[in-house]
Design an enzyme around this catalytic site. Structure first.
Site, PDB file in Angstrom:
ATOM      1  N   ARG A 342       0.944  -1.184   0.076  1.00 29.78           N
ATOM      2  CA  ARG A 342      -0.102  -0.429   0.019  1.00 29.78           C
ATOM      3  C   ARG A 342       1.083   1.145  -0.069  1.00 29.78           C
ATOM      4  NH1 ARG A 342      -3.251  -4.273  -0.625  1.00 29.78           N
ATOM      5  NH2 ARG A 342      -5.496  -3.677  -0.402  1.00 29.78           N
ATOM      6  N   ARG A 546      20.360  26.635 -12.836  1.00 28.40           N
ATOM      7  CA  ARG A 546      20.793  27.934 -12.434  1.00 28.40           C
ATOM      8  C   ARG A 546      21.143  28.565 -13.759  1.00 28.40           C
ATOM      9  NH1 ARG A 546      26.914  27.886  -9.962  1.00 28.40           N
ATOM     10  NH2 ARG A 546      26.698  29.561  -9.701  1.00 28.40           N
ATOM     11  N   HIS A 547      20.777  29.701 -12.756  1.00 30.98           N
ATOM     12  CA  HIS A 547      20.346  31.142 -14.034  1.00 30.98           C
ATOM     13  C   HIS A 547      21.608  31.203 -14.947  1.00 30.98           C
ATOM     14  CE1 HIS A 547      23.881  32.853 -11.506  1.00 30.98           C
ATOM     15  NE2 HIS A 547      23.312  33.061 -10.329  1.00 30.98           N
ATOM     16  N   ASN A 553      29.344  36.774 -11.496  1.00 33.38           N
ATOM     17  CA  ASN A 553      29.967  35.162 -11.460  1.00 33.38           C
ATOM     18  C   ASN A 553      31.220  35.720 -12.462  1.00 33.38           C
ATOM     19  OD1 ASN A 553      26.267  33.537 -12.624  1.00 33.38           O
ATOM     20  ND2 ASN A 553      27.959  33.891 -10.532  1.00 33.38           N
ATOM     21  N   ARG A 598      19.382  37.585 -12.948  1.00 33.80           N
ATOM     22  CA  ARG A 598      19.955  36.722 -13.779  1.00 33.80           C
ATOM     23  C   ARG A 598      18.751  35.868 -14.006  1.00 33.80           C
ATOM     24  NH1 ARG A 598      22.180  37.945  -8.974  1.00 33.80           N
ATOM     25  NH2 ARG A 598      22.577  35.967  -7.138  1.00 33.80           N
ATOM     26  N   GLU A 619      18.640  33.668  -4.065  1.00 33.27           N
ATOM     27  CA  GLU A 619      19.668  33.583  -3.532  1.00 33.27           C
ATOM     28  C   GLU A 619      20.222  34.309  -1.910  1.00 33.27           C
ATOM     29  OE1 GLU A 619      21.874  31.024  -3.572  1.00 33.27           O
ATOM     30  OE2 GLU A 619      23.526  31.883  -5.071  1.00 33.27           O
ATOM     31  N   ARG A 644      33.089  31.997   8.379  1.00 30.20           N
ATOM     32  CA  ARG A 644      32.598  30.825   7.911  1.00 30.20           C
ATOM     33  C   ARG A 644      33.030  29.139   7.428  1.00 30.20           C
ATOM     34  NH1 ARG A 644      29.660  31.066   2.019  1.00 30.20           N
ATOM     35  NH2 ARG A 644      27.915  30.855   1.805  1.00 30.20           N
ATOM     36  N   TYR A 659      23.106  28.777   5.224  1.00 29.39           N
ATOM     37  CA  TYR A 659      22.416  28.146   4.750  1.00 29.39           C
ATOM     38  C   TYR A 659      21.006  27.183   5.728  1.00 29.39           C
ATOM     39  CZ  TYR A 659      25.078  27.729   0.568  1.00 29.39           C
ATOM     40  OH  TYR A 659      25.894  27.904  -0.080  1.00 29.39           O
ATOM     41  N   HIS A 685      19.496  29.863  -7.911  1.00 26.86           N
ATOM     42  CA  HIS A 685      20.537  30.233  -7.486  1.00 26.86           C
ATOM     43  C   HIS A 685      21.692  28.659  -6.506  1.00 26.86           C
ATOM     44  CE1 HIS A 685      19.804  34.032  -8.065  1.00 26.86           C
ATOM     45  NE2 HIS A 685      19.021  34.264  -8.245  1.00 26.86           N
ATOM     46  N   GLN A 686      22.794  29.120  -6.924  1.00 28.30           N
ATOM     47  CA  GLN A 686      23.425  28.373  -6.189  1.00 28.30           C
ATOM     48  C   GLN A 686      23.227  27.744  -4.675  1.00 28.30           C
ATOM     49  OE1 GLN A 686      27.904  27.037  -7.137  1.00 28.30           O
ATOM     50  NE2 GLN A 686      27.643  28.666  -5.613  1.00 28.30           N
ATOM     51  N   VAL A 688      20.814  28.238  -3.080  1.00 29.69           N
ATOM     52  CA  VAL A 688      19.170  27.655  -2.823  1.00 29.69           C
ATOM     53  C   VAL A 688      19.166  26.503  -3.519  1.00 29.69           C
ATOM     54  CG1 VAL A 688      16.522  27.860  -4.309  1.00 29.69           C
ATOM     55  CG2 VAL A 688      17.831  29.541  -3.057  1.00 29.69           C
ATOM     56  N   ARG A 690      21.056  24.412  -4.224  1.00 32.94           N
ATOM     57  CA  ARG A 690      21.989  22.724  -3.111  1.00 32.94           C
ATOM     58  C   ARG A 690      21.174  22.554  -2.127  1.00 32.94           C
ATOM     59  NH1 ARG A 690      27.625  26.131  -2.459  1.00 32.94           N
ATOM     60  NH2 ARG A 690      28.343  25.608  -3.843  1.00 32.94           N
TER      61      ARG A 690
HETATM   62  O1  LIG Z   1      27.253  29.481  -0.084  1.00 34.37           O
HETATM   63  P1  LIG Z   1      28.271  30.034  -1.620  1.00 34.37           P
HETATM   64  O2  LIG Z   1      29.839  28.698  -2.011  1.00 34.37           O
HETATM   65  O3  LIG Z   1      29.151  31.082  -1.054  1.00 34.37           O
HETATM   66  O4  LIG Z   1      27.422  30.075  -2.780  1.00 34.37           O
HETATM   67  C1  LIG Z   1      26.977  31.029  -2.756  1.00 34.37           C
HETATM   68  C2  LIG Z   1      26.798  31.917  -3.854  1.00 34.37           C
HETATM   69  O5  LIG Z   1      26.898  31.483  -4.984  1.00 34.37           O
HETATM   70  C3  LIG Z   1      26.754  32.821  -6.015  1.00 34.37           C
HETATM   71  C4  LIG Z   1      27.439  32.604  -6.890  1.00 34.37           C
HETATM   72  O6  LIG Z   1      28.910  32.274  -6.863  1.00 34.37           O
HETATM   73  O7  LIG Z   1      25.461  32.472  -6.625  1.00 34.37           O
HETATM   74  P2  LIG Z   1      24.518  32.713  -7.921  1.00 34.37           P
HETATM   75  O8  LIG Z   1      24.897  31.547  -8.607  1.00 34.37           O
HETATM   76  O9  LIG Z   1      23.127  33.315  -7.453  1.00 34.37           O
HETATM   77  O10 LIG Z   1      25.420  33.912  -8.707  1.00 34.37           O
HETATM   78  C5  LIG Z   1      26.691  33.748  -4.609  1.00 34.37           C
HETATM   79  O11 LIG Z   1      26.370  34.774  -5.410  1.00 34.37           O
HETATM   80  C6  LIG Z   1      26.709  33.315  -3.565  1.00 34.37           C
HETATM   81  O12 LIG Z   1      26.611  34.281  -2.470  1.00 34.37           O
END
Ligand SMILES: O=P(O)(O)OC[C@H]1O[C@@](CO)(OP(=O)(O)O)[C@@H](O)[C@@H]1O
Length: 733
Positions: A342, A546-547, A553, A598, A619, A644, A659, A685-686, A688, A690
């Protein structure tokens, strides 16, 4: 002297690089009594070179920093001449007179007032006096910093070319010009772009959900090896002996030990002693002798891990529940109830993944796994007959073992145990309730399914995947046996009517269905119900990307709201072709972007699907570091950089996010993704992505900040009736 000698020693002609340095001066005025100041706007009028003039009509306006504070900043050489000026209040209506502050002119030397921070007093027409507090702050900065911040300012504040687009839009017309997507382009061969997924992600081969549940510690024979099951925040619990028979796909043999982690002697879990600036840590622990809350870095074994690593509301509510409820309610057992096939194990696995992602220390205990280990995997239908006393006894015995393992784990700090077995008779459930007494709270989660097609599909999958039938080469024989097993259960099945329960009736098909809830209260049970109401098994893809590469970048600058680079511009066109081809028969699909340009620009050429902007998809907010490069942060804010690097998950940028904050704000996005029945393309974005990717692939929180999410690559997550599959397409290098 040393310098001269060094120059001579190495024979090189070192010209010492002199960074003259400048003073960044910020002058502020504050009046907490807004009603009095009304329409009068603070200005600065002075005599200094290139600065304001004594003519009040040429006075420089101050910027409003907050409701009550105005600011003016400028840069001067550190050895600047004395600057003389006065504050002026100018009315919004230019016909009305200005008010110049009382008293002598102020003199600023080397970034400080010569006569101290005296109040600024203004006598108005009606003899009323307005008082403002005055501050000055001066910081030495290098010309490089100045240039960098000016560039960042220019780029950040350049008007976005995409503003004005409504939050929800649909452009069903094909665009013209360079962005036109001709039908010839639809010949795009998607297979050509497929690249291998990382080894840690779900493979295209489905994994039987029961195989990835907890390894039975009570049946492991006290082996010295450790499994790598993850505790809350992805920190592994290392007290469980690994069994040889079933090691789940996501079991990684490594035990994570990052700097700053300590091993607690008493329970063998790993916890973080370092101070965290993100919410959810330091952990709040209730002292046993009083009703007060204390901050405790020396975690008491009885309470450690019982509070989630998650941020904000999640942590706060969980703490409140733990503090206010009875002691046994600090641990929750979700006891599954259903006939075989089920979808109970799949639902249990999904719930486990969701709760873990939110930061709750959750484990999935599958009794079938215990049974196979204790009695072998080749148990046929007779074993499951209610009138077979040995069978009943053997099944109760393994259920008890699994339940006791779950309780032991809870006593070591586990928070939510998902107890996965049929538990389909009142007698069995009574046994479990007795075992739980005073130790944990039980909520029964019953899944009822009357859809014969769904049942048939589940049964077939079971025969293919379950270790129970691994040694039965004849599929049809397996099918007959399993159906007989189901019939044996049906004879004695009793629906839940006791205790606290959630009943999901015909929810799997995704059409209608019902959920019944009895005697459920508290934060976590509430979240669980909310999740279950929204989740379903309709297969669909979710495309994460990602964008396109942004101008920031290219320069290695983080955050900001810059437009796309040349490569990014190309990607947006390729992505549009890809989406059109991949989703050509999916007219109900939807494109989600963040509110940053972006992502909106990247979605631009995609036609025919609604586009929705989510602020939650923005982001990670880098706060005061927004617009800087990692090198600049390292150089100018070494403390922040180091914090960090030590704990990227919990580190919160000053005035920005961690995060964990991002994960918390993504929860509605996850619920909505679970709820959607059509494909969704998420352009974000990166950081987000993740977090979203970690949810679908059940990656521990701790690993999230390091997950690789490359640019110009689409990660296709396929949610199906049997689990999650992943495919990656790389459209550009
Ligand atoms: O947490 P980290 O590894 O710094 O990654 C996040 C970073 O990735 C980035 C690119 O370096 O995102 P984005 O793809 O939106 O440009 C930063 O803007 C953001 O602060």
């Amino acid at each position: 002297m040393a310098g001269e000698n060094e120059e001579e020693r190495d024979g090189l002609n070192h010209t010492p690089l002199r960074i003259p340095g400048l003073l960044y001066v910020s002058v502020k005025m504050e009046n907490p009594n807004l009603t009095l100041s009304g329409d009068l706007l603070p200005h600065v009028s002075g005599s200094f070179h290139l600065g304001p003039s004594w003519d009040p009509s040429k006075a420089l306006s101050m910027e409003r920093e907050s409701a009550t504070v105005w600011e003016l900043s400028f840069v001067v050489p550190p050895n600047h001449e004395a600057l003389e000026f006065k504050f002026v209040l100018k009315p919004k209506c230019i016909d009305n007179p200005c008010f110049v502050e009382e008293g002598s002119s102020r003199v600023l030397v080397g970034g400080a007032w010569q006569d101290g921070d005296r109040l600024a007093l203004f006598r108005l027409d009606n003899d009323q006096v307005l008082e403002y507090r005055v501050f000055v702050e001066a910081k030495r900065i290098s010309p490089f910093d100045l240039a960098a911040s000016w560039r960042a300012y220019q780029e950040n504040f350049r008007l976005s070319s995409v503003r004005g687009i409504p939050d929800v839009s649909i452009n069903s017309e094909h665009q013209t010009g360079s962005e036109n997507i001709s039908s010839a382009n639809l010949e795009l061969d998607l297979e050509h772009y497929i690249v291998p997924s990382p080894s840690t992600s779900p493979s295209s081969a489905l994994v039987y959900a029961a195989n990835i549940t907890e390894n039975p510690r009570s049946l492991g024979g006290g082996s010295a090896s450790f499994s790598s099951s993850m505790g809350d925040d992805g920190v592994p619990m290392i007290n469980q002996p690994e069994t040889v028979e079933e090691v789940h796909a996501s079991d990684q043999s490594k035990v994570y030990q990052s700097p700053g982690m300590v091993k607690s002697q008493s329970v063998g879990t790993i916890s973080h002693p370092q101070v965290d600036r993100g919410v959810g840590f330091p952990r709040l622990v209730k002292s046993s002798s009083s009703n007060s809350f204390t901050t405790n870095f020396n975690l008491d074994p009885g309470t450690e891990n019982s509070i989630p690593a998650a941020a904000g509301a999640v942590a706060a509510a969980a703490i409140a529940d733990q503090m206010l409820g009875p002691k046994e309610h600090r641990h929750l057992a979700i006891v599954m109830v259903s006939l075989p096939a089920r979808g109970k194990t799949y639902t249990a696995a999904k719930l486990t993944r969701y709760l873990r992602w939110l930061g709750h220390n959750t484990k999935h205990f599958n009794v079938g796994k215990y049974r196979r280990l204790k009695h072998g995997s080749s148990q046929f239908a007779d074993f499951f007959r209610a009138d077979n006393p040995e069978g009943v006894e053997a099944r109760n015995e393994v259920a008890k073992l699994a339940f006791e393992d779950m309780i032991s784990w809870m006593q070591e700090g586990g928070q939510v145990g998902i107890f996965d077995a049929t538990n389909s008779s009142k007698q069995r459930r009574n046994m479990l309730m007795r075992l739980a007494e005073g130790r944990c709270k039980i909520i029964f989660l019953e899944t009822i399914c009357n859809d014969v097609d769904v049942i048939e599909r589940n049964i077939r999958f079971k025969i293919q995947q379950s270790p129970d039938y691994a040694e039965v080469p004849d599929f049809e024989a397996g099918l007959r046996d399993f159906k007989e097993r189901v019939a044996n259960y049906e004879k004695v099945y009793e629906t839940v009517e006791e205790g606290s329960y959630i009943k999901m009736i015909d929810m799997a098909s995704g059409h209608g269905g019902q959920i019944q809830v009895n005697n459920i209260s508290g934060y976590l049970p509430g979240r669980i119900v909310f999740f279950l109401v929204n989740t379903h098994l309709t297969p669909r893809p979710i495309l994460l990307t990602r964008h396109g590469e942004s101008r920031f970048n290219v320069r290695g600058r983080i955050g900001g709201d810059s437009a796309l680079s040349e490569a990014g511009e190309l990607y947006k066109k390729k992505l549009a072709k890809f989406v059109e081809k991949r989703l050509k028969s999916e007219r109900a699909a939807c494109i989600w972007t963040s509110t940053l340009q972006r992502t909106i620009l990247t979605a631009g050429p995609i036609v025919g699907f609604p586009k929705i902007q989510w602020r939650a998809l923005d982001e990670i907010n880098a706060g005061v570091c927004d617009g800087m490069t990692y090198e600049e942060i390292k150089k100018n804010m070494p403390g922040e950089y180091e914090s960090r690097s030590k704990d990227k998950l919990r580190y919160r940028y000053p005035r920005g996010e961690s995060y964990l904050d991002v994960i918390q704000r993504l929860e509605p996005v996850i619920i909505e993704l679970e709820r959607q029945r059509a494909p969704v393309v998420v352009i974000s974005h990166q950081a987000v992505l993740r977090a979203l990717y970690a949810y679908f692939t059940d990656r521990p929180l701790k690993e999230i900040p390091e997950i690789v999410v490359p640019l110009h690559t689409i990660i296709e997550i396929h949610l199906g009736v049997t689990g999650v599959e992943e495919k990656r397409y790389k459209l550009m290098d």
